[in-house]
Write a protein that holds these residues in place. Structure first.
Motif, mmCIF file in Angstrom:
data_model
loop_
_atom_site.group_PDB
_atom_site.id
_atom_site.type_symbol
_atom_site.label_atom_id
_atom_site.label_comp_id
_atom_site.label_asym_id
_atom_site.label_seq_id
_atom_site.Cartn_x
_atom_site.Cartn_y
_atom_site.Cartn_z
ATOM 1 N N LYS A 17 0.665 -1.077 0.065
ATOM 2 C CA LYS A 17 0.057 -0.119 -0.053
ATOM 3 C C LYS A 17 0.860 1.209 0.100
ATOM 4 O O LYS A 17 0.676 2.007 -0.527
ATOM 5 N N GLU A 18 1.972 1.242 0.918
ATOM 6 C CA GLU A 18 2.737 2.425 1.017
ATOM 7 C C GLU A 18 3.752 2.638 -0.256
ATOM 8 O O GLU A 18 4.014 3.966 -0.688
ATOM 9 N N ASN A 19 3.927 1.534 -0.924
ATOM 10 C CA ASN A 19 4.627 1.817 -2.078
ATOM 11 C C ASN A 19 4.010 1.639 -3.541
ATOM 12 O O ASN A 19 4.697 1.184 -4.349
ATOM 13 N N HIS A 20 2.567 1.753 -3.435
ATOM 14 C CA HIS A 20 1.944 1.291 -4.669
ATOM 15 C C HIS A 20 2.493 1.958 -5.842
ATOM 16 O O HIS A 20 2.312 1.503 -6.953
ATOM 17 N N SER A 21 2.809 3.443 -5.447
ATOM 18 C CA SER A 21 3.138 4.052 -7.017
ATOM 19 C C SER A 21 4.298 3.716 -7.456
ATOM 20 O O SER A 21 4.500 3.621 -8.712
ATOM 21 N N SER A 22 5.255 3.187 -6.848
ATOM 22 C CA SER A 22 6.400 2.597 -7.468
ATOM 23 C C SER A 22 6.285 1.055 -8.027
ATOM 24 O O SER A 22 7.236 0.614 -8.554
ATOM 25 N N LEU A 23 5.530 0.324 -7.366
ATOM 26 C CA LEU A 23 5.371 -1.104 -7.759
ATOM 27 C C LEU A 23 4.743 -0.960 -9.024
ATOM 28 O O LEU A 23 4.002 -0.351 -9.475
ATOM 29 N N LYS A 24 4.807 -2.353 -9.616
ATOM 30 C CA LYS A 24 4.629 -2.549 -10.919
ATOM 31 C C LYS A 24 2.974 -3.612 -10.788
ATOM 32 O O LYS A 24 3.081 -4.200 -9.912
ATOM 33 N N HIS A 25 2.273 -3.743 -11.885
ATOM 34 C CA HIS A 25 1.220 -4.394 -12.217
ATOM 35 C C HIS A 25 1.752 -5.913 -11.890
ATOM 36 O O HIS A 25 2.844 -6.245 -12.848
ATOM 37 N N LYS A 26 1.077 -6.337 -10.954
ATOM 38 C CA LYS A 26 1.640 -8.112 -11.031
ATOM 39 C C LYS A 26 2.761 -8.294 -10.066
ATOM 40 O O LYS A 26 3.390 -9.393 -10.049
ATOM 41 N N ASP A 27 3.392 -7.062 -9.536
ATOM 42 C CA ASP A 27 4.502 -7.381 -8.709
ATOM 43 C C ASP A 27 4.103 -8.164 -7.317
ATOM 44 O O ASP A 27 2.959 -8.086 -6.986
ATOM 45 N N VAL A 28 4.748 -9.114 -6.892
ATOM 46 C CA VAL A 28 4.711 -10.065 -5.680
ATOM 47 C C VAL A 28 5.652 -9.585 -4.756
ATOM 48 O O VAL A 28 6.863 -9.633 -4.850
ATOM 49 N N ILE A 29 5.240 -9.218 -3.524
ATOM 50 C CA ILE A 29 5.782 -8.841 -2.226
ATOM 51 C C ILE A 29 5.916 -10.015 -1.288
ATOM 52 O O ILE A 29 4.816 -10.382 -0.900
ATOM 53 N N ILE A 30 7.141 -10.528 -1.008
ATOM 54 C CA ILE A 30 7.087 -11.899 0.111
ATOM 55 C C ILE A 30 8.052 -11.454 1.180
ATOM 56 O O ILE A 30 8.886 -10.702 1.019
ATOM 57 N N ALA A 31 7.641 -11.942 2.148
ATOM 58 C CA ALA A 31 8.249 -11.773 3.614
ATOM 59 C C ALA A 31 8.493 -13.071 4.213
ATOM 60 O O ALA A 31 7.541 -13.748 4.375
ATOM 61 N N GLU A 32 9.672 -13.313 4.599
ATOM 62 C CA GLU A 32 9.789 -14.417 5.464
ATOM 63 C C GLU A 32 9.123 -14.426 6.634
ATOM 64 O O GLU A 32 8.566 -15.556 7.224
ATOM 65 N N THR A 33 9.258 -13.259 7.586
ATOM 66 C CA THR A 33 8.526 -13.168 8.588
ATOM 67 C C THR A 33 7.665 -11.785 8.636
ATOM 68 O O THR A 33 8.411 -10.629 7.854
ATOM 69 N N GLN A 34 6.497 -11.462 9.270
ATOM 70 C CA GLN A 34 6.066 -10.094 9.241
ATOM 71 C C GLN A 34 6.023 -9.831 10.897
ATOM 72 O O GLN A 34 5.566 -10.724 11.708
ATOM 73 N N THR A 35 6.266 -8.491 11.245
ATOM 74 C CA THR A 35 6.140 -8.060 12.650
ATOM 75 C C THR A 35 4.761 -7.789 13.010
ATOM 76 O O THR A 35 4.380 -7.559 14.058
ATOM 77 N N LYS A 36 3.780 -7.149 11.643
ATOM 78 C CA LYS A 36 2.795 -6.763 11.998
ATOM 79 C C LYS A 36 1.931 -7.215 10.963
ATOM 80 O O LYS A 36 1.064 -6.537 10.431
ATOM 81 N N GLY A 37 1.902 -8.450 10.864
ATOM 82 C CA GLY A 37 1.065 -9.115 9.920
ATOM 83 C C GLY A 37 -0.686 -8.836 10.359
ATOM 84 O O GLY A 37 -0.993 -8.948 11.555
ATOM 85 N N ARG A 38 -1.261 -8.592 9.195
ATOM 86 C CA ARG A 38 -2.719 -8.221 9.498
ATOM 87 C C ARG A 38 -3.552 -8.966 8.898
ATOM 88 O O ARG A 38 -3.547 -9.707 7.875
ATOM 89 N N GLY A 39 -4.798 -9.468 9.682
ATOM 90 C CA GLY A 39 -6.022 -10.291 9.125
ATOM 91 C C GLY A 39 -7.089 -9.562 8.666
ATOM 92 O O GLY A 39 -6.986 -8.098 9.055
ATOM 93 N N ARG A 40 -8.244 -10.116 8.513
ATOM 94 C CA ARG A 40 -9.366 -9.431 8.303
ATOM 95 C C ARG A 40 -9.706 -8.910 9.521
ATOM 96 O O ARG A 40 -9.813 -9.435 10.558
ATOM 97 N N TYR A 41 -10.753 -7.854 9.476
ATOM 98 C CA TYR A 41 -11.393 -7.356 10.710
ATOM 99 C C TYR A 41 -10.697 -6.691 11.741
ATOM 100 O O TYR A 41 -10.655 -7.287 12.716
ATOM 101 N N GLN A 42 -9.346 -6.332 11.264
ATOM 102 C CA GLN A 42 -8.384 -5.553 12.188
ATOM 103 C C GLN A 42 -7.647 -6.653 12.911
ATOM 104 O O GLN A 42 -7.034 -6.451 14.122
ATOM 105 N N ARG A 43 -7.834 -7.852 12.466
ATOM 106 C CA ARG A 43 -7.095 -8.961 13.521
ATOM 107 C C ARG A 43 -5.808 -9.172 13.183
ATOM 108 O O ARG A 43 -5.277 -8.649 12.238
ATOM 109 N N THR A 44 -4.976 -9.687 13.947
ATOM 110 C CA THR A 44 -3.402 -9.776 13.938
ATOM 111 C C THR A 44 -3.265 -11.111 13.016
ATOM 112 O O THR A 44 -4.008 -12.306 13.411
#
Ligand code: BTN
Length: 235
Positions: A17-44
């Motif tokens: 979301k934060e970098n959407h303007s520099s990212l290209k259509h169909k780019d895939v961002i992967i992370a081995e771990t997330q410190t603030k992974g978010r779920g639906r309805y503001q869940r962690t």
């Protein structure tokens, strides 16, 4: 399309979301771990090492707004097809959770970025439980695919999911749910079952009749009233 890999991120969705303007259509961002992974309805979304956490960035030029939510259902079909290759039977808990042995193996968080009422990006965030430990500490029953004896090569698994999703993507964008209805119904869980579903601030207690041609769940209450719901959370 490019694959961008991080060892650690707050959240692949937040980054996209934060970098959407520099990212290209169909780019895939992967992370081995997330410190603030978010779920639906503001869940962690607990994102320890061993899971597969990624976000697909989409920037369609021509599209119908009403079909955007169906992309989430489309990626869930793509993931089911990839899981099935390991001779496991996945199920979709409406609208897009993936269950194996009635436990959650995968969740999807889709988000959109609008500027001046113009769609800038759709972000499909996927978290799959591959081989994490301590999933029993999560509130709802969860399962990792490794528990089933599967040794999954994450790279190959992701490639399979992306291949299938990008095959369904143009069809879903132009035709909506109808493009994936047959596949989706094959995996659809809870058909004929009594469920409780949280819809905004109301809880429905009803029988699941199926999914309509727009991807809405069809519920029948004990008086025979039928409701088609586009959003909600099966409890
Ligand atoms: C849910 O079931 O509530 C959705 C979970 C979605 C988790 C994924 S992991 C990758 C992406 N980044 C996030 O912060 N969330 C999604």
């Amino acid at each position: 399309m490019g694959i961008i890999f991080f060892k650690k991120l707050d959240s692949t969705n937040t980054y996209s979301k934060e970098n959407h303007s520099s990212l290209k259509h169909k780019d895939v961002i992967i992370a081995e771990t997330q410190t603030k992974g978010r779920g639906r309805y503001q869940r962690t979304w607990v994102s320890n090492k061993g899971g597969l956490y990624f976000s697909i960035v989409l920037k369609p030029k021509v599209f119908s707004r009403k079909n955007i939510p169906n992309l989430t259902q489309s990626i869930s079909v793509a993931i089911c097809k990839a899981i099935e290759k390991y001779s496991i039977k996945p199920q979709i808990k409406w609208p897009n959770d993936i269950l194996v042995n009635n436990k959650k193996a995968c969740g999807i968080l889709s988000e959109t970025v609008f500027e001046n009422n113009k769609l800038k990006a759709i972000i499909l965030g996927v978290g799959i439980n591959i081989e994490q430990k301590n999933l029993n500490k999560i509130e709802k029953p969860a399962i990792s695919l490794k528990t089933l004896g599967l040794n999954i090569d994450k790279e190959k698994f992701l490639a399979q999911i992306l291949k299938e999703f990008f095959r369904l993507y143009p069809k879903t964008l132009s035709k909506g749910f109808e493009a994936i209805q047959k596949d989706y119904n094959k995996y659809f869980a809870y058909i004929g079952k009594e469920i409780k579903l949280q819809h905004i601030d109301k809880i429905y207690e009803a029988k699941v009749k199926g999914v309509d041609k727009h991807g809405a769940i069809i519920l029948e209450d004990e008086l025979g009233n039928i409701n088609h719901l586009h959003i909600g959370d099966i409890l």
